[in-house]
Design a protein around this motif. Structure first.
Motif, mmCIF file in Angstrom:
data_model
loop_
_atom_site.group_PDB
_atom_site.id
_atom_site.type_symbol
_atom_site.label_atom_id
_atom_site.label_comp_id
_atom_site.label_asym_id
_atom_site.label_seq_id
_atom_site.Cartn_x
_atom_site.Cartn_y
_atom_site.Cartn_z
ATOM 1 N N ALA A 1 -0.430 -7.012 14.388
ATOM 2 C CA ALA A 1 -0.588 -6.317 13.101
ATOM 3 C C ALA A 1 -1.842 -6.842 12.430
ATOM 4 C CB ALA A 1 0.631 -6.544 12.205
ATOM 5 N N GLY A 2 -2.433 -6.030 11.605
ATOM 6 C CA GLY A 2 -3.645 -6.466 10.926
ATOM 7 C C GLY A 2 -3.911 -5.624 9.700
ATOM 8 N N HIS A 3 -4.977 -6.038 8.985
ATOM 9 C CA HIS A 3 -5.342 -5.369 7.729
ATOM 10 C C HIS A 3 -6.850 -5.143 7.732
ATOM 11 C CE1 HIS A 3 -5.964 -5.740 3.112
ATOM 12 N NE2 HIS A 3 -5.768 -4.490 3.470
ATOM 13 N N TRP A 4 -7.252 -3.886 7.527
ATOM 14 C CA TRP A 4 -8.668 -3.572 7.322
ATOM 15 C C TRP A 4 -8.824 -3.250 5.845
ATOM 16 C CZ3 TRP A 4 -8.101 0.336 11.878
ATOM 17 C CH2 TRP A 4 -8.169 -0.358 13.087
ATOM 18 N N PRO A 5 -9.355 -4.211 5.069
ATOM 19 C CA PRO A 5 -9.390 -4.019 3.615
ATOM 20 C C PRO A 5 -10.277 -2.855 3.186
ATOM 21 C CG PRO A 5 -9.979 -6.285 4.206
ATOM 22 C CD PRO A 5 -9.857 -5.534 5.480
ATOM 23 N N ARG A 6 -11.385 -2.636 3.906
ATOM 24 C CA ARG A 6 -12.325 -1.593 3.419
ATOM 25 C C ARG A 6 -11.727 -0.196 3.432
ATOM 26 N NH1 ARG A 6 -18.519 -1.271 3.420
ATOM 27 N NH2 ARG A 6 -18.460 -1.411 5.673
ATOM 28 N N PRO A 7 -11.172 0.252 4.590
ATOM 29 C CA PRO A 7 -10.477 1.546 4.529
ATOM 30 C C PRO A 7 -9.082 1.421 3.909
ATOM 31 C CG PRO A 7 -10.496 0.739 6.786
ATOM 32 C CD PRO A 7 -11.296 -0.244 5.979
ATOM 33 N N ARG B 1 -5.846 -4.589 -1.537
ATOM 34 C CA ARG B 1 -5.717 -5.985 -1.968
ATOM 35 C C ARG B 1 -5.240 -6.837 -0.782
ATOM 36 N NH1 ARG B 1 -2.650 -6.091 -7.594
ATOM 37 N NH2 ARG B 1 -1.473 -4.376 -6.714
ATOM 38 N N PRO B 2 -5.398 -8.178 -0.852
ATOM 39 C CA PRO B 2 -4.968 -9.010 0.287
ATOM 40 C C PRO B 2 -3.516 -8.732 0.659
ATOM 41 C CG PRO B 2 -6.203 -10.336 -1.284
ATOM 42 C CD PRO B 2 -6.018 -8.983 -1.928
ATOM 43 N N GLY C 1 0.862 -1.180 0.000
ATOM 44 C CA GLY C 1 0.000 0.000 0.000
ATOM 45 C C GLY C 1 0.895 1.224 0.000
ATOM 46 N N ARG C 2 0.305 2.366 0.344
ATOM 47 C CA ARG C 2 1.120 3.593 0.401
ATOM 48 C C ARG C 2 1.651 3.738 1.821
ATOM 49 N NH1 ARG C 2 -0.001 8.614 1.548
ATOM 50 N NH2 ARG C 2 -2.246 8.363 1.524
ATOM 51 N N PRO C 3 2.979 3.605 2.005
ATOM 52 C CA PRO C 3 3.507 3.661 3.375
ATOM 53 C C PRO C 3 3.346 5.049 3.979
ATOM 54 C CG PRO C 3 5.306 3.432 1.770
ATOM 55 C CD PRO C 3 4.024 3.383 0.994
ATOM 56 N N VAL C 4 2.953 5.083 5.243
ATOM 57 C CA VAL C 4 2.866 6.355 5.970
ATOM 58 C C VAL C 4 4.299 6.789 6.299
ATOM 59 C CG1 VAL C 4 2.044 7.458 8.099
ATOM 60 C CG2 VAL C 4 0.597 5.779 6.911
#
Ligand code: 3AM
Length: 175
Positions: A79-85, A134-135, A34-37
């Motif tokens: 750590a985790g992933h929220w796909p919607r946001p 994406r996953p 993704g786009r790293p902060v």
């Protein structure tokens, strides 16, 4: 006339930990996650206030200055992933009581001053990537970053030239 600012209370991270997280992130996650902060923008949001007038900001800052909450140690081991946001986050398996109390207090003060607060439960996290739709392959458990939290900060979020920047406006110590 002074304008409203987009504000939020958050925990900032020591510069050294920011650097360590940026370097860990680069090897723990795949490219194109993704786009790293940006390292300097890594933070843990406690209460989002949205657009706040200068008068309301002053009232919220006065209330923040009266807070007497204990310091605590934060273990960043989840750590985790929220796909919607599209958010990939770093968090803690066992949020310290001091963290929850501080966030609850700030959110309650915000709500009483007309800053709408989401009904969603507080899930303390540091956003590592945005636009991660994406996953995502998450790193295996076993990592753990620790930091002693001694203050909380009011930030302004400013969007210009296609980028969001966070400006620390004021910090208050924990006791
Ligand atoms: O970096 P995180 O994700 O912890 O997601 C936004 C960010 O938190 C959150 O406020 C922080 C600074 O922008 N945020 C933005 N809009 C929001 C909203 N409408 C929001 N949180 C709740 N409601």
């Amino acid at each position: 006339m002074p304008e409203s600012q987009r504000l939020f209370f958050a925990l900032s991270l020591p510069a050294r930990l920011q650097r360590q997280l940026v370097s860990w992130r680069a090897q723990a996650f795949e490219e194109h996650t993704g786009r790293p902060v940006a390292g300097a923008s890594l933070h843990m949001t406690l209460a989002f206030l949205a657009d706040v007038s200068p008068e309301k900001q002053q009232a919220l800052m006065t209330l923040a200055g009266r807070i007497r909450q204990p310091r605590f140690t934060l273990r960043l081991d989840d750590a985790g992933h929220w796909p919607r946001p599209g958010v990939v986050w770093l968090g803690t398996r066992q949020p310290p009581r001091g963290l929850i109390q501080l966030a609850d207090l700030l959110r309650a003060q915000a709500a009483r001053n007309g800053c709408h607060q989401s009904n969603a439960p507080f899930h303390p996290h540091i956003t590592l990537y945005r636009q991660a739709t994406r996953p995502v392959a998450l790193p295996p458990p076993g990592f753990c970053w620790t930091t002693d939290v001694q203050e909380f900060t009011l930030f302004a979020s400013e969007f210009s030239r296609g980028r969001t920047r966070y400006q620390a406006l004021h910090s208050w110590p924990l006791v």
